[in-house]
Design a protein around this motif. Structure first.
Motif, PDB file in Angstrom:
ATOM      1  N   ALA A  15       0.799  -1.233   0.000  1.00 36.73           N
ATOM      2  CA  ALA A  15       0.000   0.000   0.000  1.00 36.73           C
ATOM      3  C   ALA A  15       0.826   1.274   0.000  1.00 36.73           C
ATOM      4  O   ALA A  15       0.327   2.333  -0.399  1.00 36.73           O
ATOM      5  N   ASN A  16       2.068   1.209   0.463  1.00 36.23           N
ATOM      6  CA  ASN A  16       2.890   2.419   0.442  1.00 36.23           C
ATOM      7  C   ASN A  16       3.881   2.402  -0.722  1.00 36.23           C
ATOM      8  O   ASN A  16       4.930   3.038  -0.676  1.00 36.23           O
ATOM      9  N   GLY A  17       3.516   1.687  -1.774  1.00 39.14           N
ATOM     10  CA  GLY A  17       4.292   1.735  -3.011  1.00 39.14           C
ATOM     11  C   GLY A  17       3.913   2.954  -3.837  1.00 39.14           C
ATOM     12  O   GLY A  17       3.127   3.805  -3.397  1.00 39.14           O
ATOM     13  N   PHE A  18       4.432   3.028  -5.027  1.00 36.11           N
ATOM     14  CA  PHE A  18       4.252   4.197  -5.897  1.00 36.11           C
ATOM     15  C   PHE A  18       2.796   4.360  -6.329  1.00 36.11           C
ATOM     16  O   PHE A  18       2.078   5.265  -5.864  1.00 36.11           O
ATOM     17  N   LEU A  19       2.312   3.480  -7.185  1.00 36.32           N
ATOM     18  CA  LEU A  19       0.923   3.536  -7.631  1.00 36.32           C
ATOM     19  C   LEU A  19      -0.033   3.325  -6.471  1.00 36.32           C
ATOM     20  O   LEU A  19      -1.071   3.997  -6.361  1.00 36.32           O
ATOM     21  N   ALA A  20       0.303   2.389  -5.587  1.00 29.76           N
ATOM     22  CA  ALA A  20      -0.588   2.049  -4.480  1.00 29.76           C
ATOM     23  C   ALA A  20      -0.873   3.251  -3.592  1.00 29.76           C
ATOM     24  O   ALA A  20      -1.987   3.406  -3.080  1.00 29.76           O
ATOM     25  N   GLY A  21       0.128   4.109  -3.379  1.00 33.31           N
ATOM     26  CA  GLY A  21      -0.078   5.285  -2.543  1.00 33.31           C
ATOM     27  C   GLY A  21      -1.140   6.220  -3.103  1.00 33.31           C
ATOM     28  O   GLY A  21      -1.999   6.729  -2.375  1.00 33.31           O
ATOM     29  N   PRO A  43       9.285   6.420   3.004  1.00 32.64           N
ATOM     30  CA  PRO A  43       9.029   7.845   3.243  1.00 32.64           C
ATOM     31  C   PRO A  43       8.779   8.671   1.991  1.00 32.64           C
ATOM     32  O   PRO A  43       8.323   9.816   2.091  1.00 32.64           O
ATOM     33  N   VAL A  44       9.033   8.111   0.805  1.00 28.43           N
ATOM     34  CA  VAL A  44       8.794   8.849  -0.440  1.00 28.43           C
ATOM     35  C   VAL A  44       7.353   8.687  -0.908  1.00 28.43           C
ATOM     36  O   VAL A  44       6.812   9.546  -1.606  1.00 28.43           O
ATOM     37  N   SER A  45       6.709   7.623  -0.503  1.00 29.93           N
ATOM     38  CA  SER A  45       5.364   7.312  -0.988  1.00 29.93           C
ATOM     39  C   SER A  45       4.347   8.363  -0.552  1.00 29.93           C
ATOM     40  O   SER A  45       4.393   8.880   0.571  1.00 29.93           O
ATOM     41  N   VAL A  46       3.404   8.650  -1.444  1.00 22.85           N
ATOM     42  CA  VAL A  46       2.287   9.530  -1.121  1.00 22.85           C
ATOM     43  C   VAL A  46       1.514   8.986   0.075  1.00 22.85           C
ATOM     44  O   VAL A  46       0.937   9.746   0.868  1.00 22.85           O
ATOM     45  N   PHE A  47       1.496   7.676   0.232  1.00 18.53           N
ATOM     46  CA  PHE A  47       0.814   7.046   1.358  1.00 18.53           C
ATOM     47  C   PHE A  47       1.322   7.597   2.688  1.00 18.53           C
ATOM     48  O   PHE A  47       0.550   7.766   3.638  1.00 18.53           O
ATOM     49  N   GLU A  48       2.619   7.913   2.738  1.00 16.03           N
ATOM     50  CA  GLU A  48       3.208   8.428   3.969  1.00 16.03           C
ATOM     51  C   GLU A  48       3.370   9.949   3.947  1.00 16.03           C
ATOM     52  O   GLU A  48       3.130  10.609   4.964  1.00 16.03           O
ATOM     53  N   THR A  49       3.741  10.517   2.797  1.00  6.28           N
ATOM     54  CA  THR A  49       3.928  11.971   2.761  1.00  6.28           C
ATOM     55  C   THR A  49       2.616  12.724   2.969  1.00  6.28           C
ATOM     56  O   THR A  49       2.607  13.831   3.514  1.00  6.28           O
ATOM     57  N   GLU A  50       1.501  12.122   2.559  1.00  7.19           N
ATOM     58  CA  GLU A  50       0.200  12.773   2.727  1.00  7.19           C
ATOM     59  C   GLU A  50      -0.623  12.151   3.863  1.00  7.19           C
ATOM     60  O   GLU A  50      -1.831  12.371   3.964  1.00  7.19           O
ATOM     61  N   LYS A  51       0.067  11.379   4.702  1.00  7.72           N
ATOM     62  CA  LYS A  51      -0.522  10.848   5.937  1.00  7.72           C
ATOM     63  C   LYS A  51      -1.744   9.953   5.697  1.00  7.72           C
ATOM     64  O   LYS A  51      -2.641   9.876   6.542  1.00  7.72           O
ATOM     65  N   ILE A  52      -1.763   9.258   4.574  1.00 13.14           N
ATOM     66  CA  ILE A  52      -2.855   8.316   4.328  1.00 13.14           C
ATOM     67  C   ILE A  52      -2.791   7.176   5.345  1.00 13.14           C
ATOM     68  O   ILE A  52      -3.805   6.563   5.680  1.00 13.14           O
ATOM     69  N   ASN A  53      -1.587   6.915   5.847  1.00 14.74           N
ATOM     70  CA  ASN A  53      -1.420   5.856   6.852  1.00 14.74           C
ATOM     71  C   ASN A  53      -2.230   6.139   8.116  1.00 14.74           C
ATOM     72  O   ASN A  53      -2.638   5.212   8.820  1.00 14.74           O
ATOM     73  N   GLY A 187       6.095  10.580  -5.808  1.00 13.98           N
ATOM     74  CA  GLY A 187       5.927   9.483  -4.872  1.00 13.98           C
ATOM     75  C   GLY A 187       6.602   8.184  -5.250  1.00 13.98           C
ATOM     76  O   GLY A 187       6.412   7.173  -4.575  1.00 13.98           O
ATOM     77  N   ASP A 188       7.403   8.188  -6.307  1.00 12.53           N
ATOM     78  CA  ASP A 188       8.140   6.994  -6.715  1.00 12.53           C
ATOM     79  C   ASP A 188       9.479   6.990  -5.993  1.00 12.53           C
ATOM     80  O   ASP A 188      10.325   7.854  -6.227  1.00 12.53           O
ATOM     81  N   SER A 189       9.678   6.023  -5.119  1.00 14.86           N
ATOM     82  CA  SER A 189      10.901   5.969  -4.311  1.00 14.86           C
ATOM     83  C   SER A 189      12.071   5.318  -5.028  1.00 14.86           C
ATOM     84  O   SER A 189      13.192   5.323  -4.521  1.00 14.86           O
ATOM     85  N   PHE A 191      14.695   5.609  -7.258  1.00 22.37           N
ATOM     86  CA  PHE A 191      15.429   6.662  -7.945  1.00 22.37           C
ATOM     87  C   PHE A 191      16.313   6.119  -9.063  1.00 22.37           C
ATOM     88  O   PHE A 191      17.065   6.864  -9.679  1.00 22.37           O
ATOM     89  N   SER A 192      16.199   4.834  -9.358  1.00 21.59           N
ATOM     90  CA  SER A 192      16.841   4.286 -10.548  1.00 21.59           C
ATOM     91  C   SER A 192      15.976   4.542 -11.778  1.00 21.59           C
ATOM     92  O   SER A 192      16.454   4.431 -12.911  1.00 21.59           O
ATOM     93  N   ARG A 193      14.704   4.879 -11.577  1.00 26.05           N
ATOM     94  CA  ARG A 193      13.790   5.123 -12.685  1.00 26.05           C
ATOM     95  C   ARG A 193      14.006   6.509 -13.272  1.00 26.05           C
ATOM     96  O   ARG A 193      14.494   7.431 -12.614  1.00 26.05           O
ATOM     97  N   ILE A 194      13.595   6.638 -14.512  1.00 24.32           N
ATOM     98  CA  ILE A 194      13.943   7.802 -15.304  1.00 24.32           C
ATOM     99  C   ILE A 194      13.496   9.137 -14.688  1.00 24.32           C
ATOM    100  O   ILE A 194      14.287  10.086 -14.621  1.00 24.32           O
ATOM    101  N   TYR A 195      12.269   9.241 -14.217  1.00 25.09           N
ATOM    102  CA  TYR A 195      11.783  10.528 -13.720  1.00 25.09           C
ATOM    103  C   TYR A 195      12.448  10.951 -12.411  1.00 25.09           C
ATOM    104  O   TYR A 195      13.048  12.040 -12.344  1.00 25.09           O
ATOM    105  N   PRO A 196      12.364  10.172 -11.341  1.00 26.75           N
ATOM    106  CA  PRO A 196      12.999  10.648 -10.103  1.00 26.75           C
ATOM    107  C   PRO A 196      14.509  10.829 -10.230  1.00 26.75           C
ATOM    108  O   PRO A 196      15.062  11.794  -9.694  1.00 26.75           O
ATOM    109  N   LYS A 197      15.171   9.920 -10.956  1.00 26.25           N
ATOM    110  CA  LYS A 197      16.621  10.040 -11.082  1.00 26.25           C
ATOM    111  C   LYS A 197      17.018  11.280 -11.869  1.00 26.25           C
ATOM    112  O   LYS A 197      17.937  12.022 -11.481  1.00 26.25           O
TER     113      LYS A 197
END
Length: 328
Positions: A15-21, A43-53, A187-189, A191-197
């Motif tokens: 649930a605290n993954g990228f899409l899941a968040g 801590p990068v996931s929207v699930f945690e940054t926006e306190k969905i947890n 929210g994608d943690s 950082f090997s992926r194209i956008y965040p990196k």
């Protein structure tokens, strides 16, 4: 269908993954009673940054633990499952094929077996991937194409996809599978992926890195979350046993994406540099989303340009308040 989710008992794995968040944020906003299955903090996931947890019943557990999965399904009287928990990075799969195959294949099997054992009427939406198809010469990919991944991550998704279809065909469990193209957004943690990196490097005055210039379909993450929700809503009306591609059907090269990010960040002078090329990748791949548009009514709404603006803004804001160093 706002009222559909009111107090509906939903489980999201990973649930605290990228899409899941983003999906969790959407469903909680619609009144869902969310059980969030988490393996470890992110801590990068929207699930945690926006306190969905704080608005969910968070459970730390492993999808490889079948007993735990059965207990969660039973105790929380789950009605809808979104199975998004997985090892999702291709390069990690190359280094650890056994761990990836175990998480993605046995993990999927455990989720579905728990449903079968506890309540075979639970609706399940399974996250697959365009990588499940492997390489096909004819583009765009259709849902009728064979699944024949060749590399560890691709094979893990091919198998998980087929296992999901098996549970529908054999046990009549209401399941739908979604095969998405490349997702991007805040929210994608990974950082090997194209956008965040790339955003990270450009924000530090570093040149973007071009590993390969493959052609891909890019779907903004909130568009993807909306697709998952819409498919689950349609399942109430008998839409089960279906597989859907999720794509924009406007393929672009990695180089174009790098240039777009640099332009958006007003750093077009920082030209891409070539890094170590990956040999275990599919050079050209994109999906037809005609089926999901026809049967579900979904289509991508956020253009690559608009999505890139939103993604850049999200990471710039995140990087201002979170100090860390990315090691290449």
């Amino acid at each position: 269908m706002q009222n559909f989710w009111k107090n509906r008992r939903v489980l999201i794995t990973g649930a605290n993954g990228f899409l899941a968040g983003w999906l969790a944020k959407d469903l909680v906003g619609r009144g869902a009673n969310l059980t969030a299955l988490i393996y470890k903090k992110n801590p990068v996931s929207v699930f945690e940054t926006e306190k969905i947890n704080r608005k969910s019943d968070v459970i730390y557990a492993d999808i490889l633990d079948l007993r735990s999965m059965k207990r969660i399904m039973k105790e929380h009287r789950i009605q809808t499952v979104f199975h998004l928990g997985a090892q999702a990075i291709c390069q990690v799969a190359i280094k650890d094929p056994v761990g990836t195959l175990d998480a993605n294949i046995r993990g999927t099997m455990n989720v579905l077996e728990a449903v079968r054992a506890v309540n075979a009427n639970i609706h399940v939406v399974v996250a697959s991937s365009d990588k499940a198809y492997g390489i096909h010469k004819k583009l765009p990919y259709l849902e009728t194409y064979a699944l024949h991944g060749e590399f560890p991550y691709e094979v893990s998704k091919s198998c998980a996809d087929l296992i999901s279809q098996m549970y529908y065909a054999t046990y009549n469990i209401p399941i739908c599978v979604i095969r998405s193209g490349n997702l991007y957004g805040g929210g994608d943690s990974h950082f090997s992926r194209i956008y965040p990196k790339t955003i990270y490097r450009l924000s530090r005055g570093l040149r973007p890195q071009l590993r390969d210039n493959s052609i891909r379909d890019y779907v903004y993450v909130e568009d993807a979350a909306r697709a998952y929700r819409m498919v689950a809503e349609k399942m109430k009306h008998g839409l089960v046993g279906e597989v859907f591609n999720l794509g924009w059907n406007r393929p672009v090269s990695v180089l174009r994406v790098l240039r777009l990010i640099a332009k958006t960040m007003k750093k077009p002078h920082l030209k891409p540099e070539t890094s170590n090329r990956s040999s275990s990748h599919i050079p050209k791949q994109y999906l037809s989303a005609a089926k999901i548009k026809k049967m579900v009514g979904w289509k991508a709404e956020i253009s690559l340009e608009e999505g890139t603006k939103r993604t850049v803004a999200w990471y710039i804001d995140f990087l201002k308040t979170h100090k860390f160093r990315l090691h290449d």
